[in-house]
Design an enzyme around this catalytic site. Sequence first.
Site, PDB file in Angstrom:
ATOM      1  N   TYR A   1       0.890  -1.222  -0.012  1.00 30.74           N
ATOM      2  CA  TYR A   1      -0.041  -0.014  -0.066  1.00 30.74           C
ATOM      3  C   TYR A   1       0.793   1.287  -0.068  1.00 30.74           C
ATOM      4  CZ  TYR A   1      -3.050   3.624   1.764  1.00 30.74           C
ATOM      5  OH  TYR A   1      -3.492   4.897   1.985  1.00 30.74           O
TER       6      TYR A   1
ATOM      7  N   GLU B   1     -11.633   5.401   4.546  1.00 28.50           N
ATOM      8  CA  GLU B   1     -11.179   6.137   5.736  1.00 28.50           C
ATOM      9  C   GLU B   1     -12.170   6.537   6.885  1.00 28.50           C
ATOM     10  OE1 GLU B   1      -8.389   6.963   6.262  1.00 28.50           O
ATOM     11  OE2 GLU B   1      -7.278   7.011   4.393  1.00 28.50           O
TER      12      GLU B   1
ATOM     13  N   TRP C   1      -5.402   1.377  10.298  1.00 28.46           N
ATOM     14  CA  TRP C   1      -5.505   1.325   9.063  1.00 28.46           C
ATOM     15  C   TRP C   1      -5.281  -0.179   8.286  1.00 28.46           C
ATOM     16  CZ3 TRP C   1      -7.891   3.228   5.348  1.00 28.46           C
ATOM     17  CH2 TRP C   1      -7.452   3.387   4.014  1.00 28.46           C
TER      18      TRP C   1
END
Length: 187
Positions: A18, A40, A48
């Site tokens: 990522y 988000e 995350w």
Amino acid sequence: MEPIRCGWCTSSDLYKKYHDEEWGVPVYDDPTLFEFLILETFQAGLSWITILNKRDNFRAAFDYFDYKKVAQYSEEKIEELMQNTGIIRNKLKIKAAVSNAQAFMKVQEEFGSFSDYIWKYANGKPIINNPKTSKEVPATTPLSDEISKDLKKRGFKFVGSTVIYAHMQATGMVNDHAEDCFIREGK
């Protein structure tokens, strides 16, 4: 030899991928901006990596983040999502995804695209920050405060300043790669 990366992403191969391929890369297309906005908002209060681990499940559950479809979700669809163990089963966040899709389309109507709306805050190009380390990267900025406030006025939910700053980082509105990170411009 492993390249030097920002300190936050070294704990898993998924994080590294990522970081290397997406984080901080400018995104100007509405479908991807919507995907990151929804991810988000689900990330709020969580790590995350939790979201990244469930990203494919989120894509399948939310019609690959087709905001036109998400905006039409019924109570039955929301209940179906609440039973989906592959995603974060938070009813308020699921409902926010639906109302955010509706608000997203209203922004598109007003500005031509969500991209035109959001990128105007950065004058259409990434804001290049110069943190020496990941520890110097803020959780919010006056700009994320401003965007958050405006999105809330437009009916968006779960878009506090921290969520918005993370969205800005994810979509390349800001470049917060640490000074020694191999992705940093000029490396």
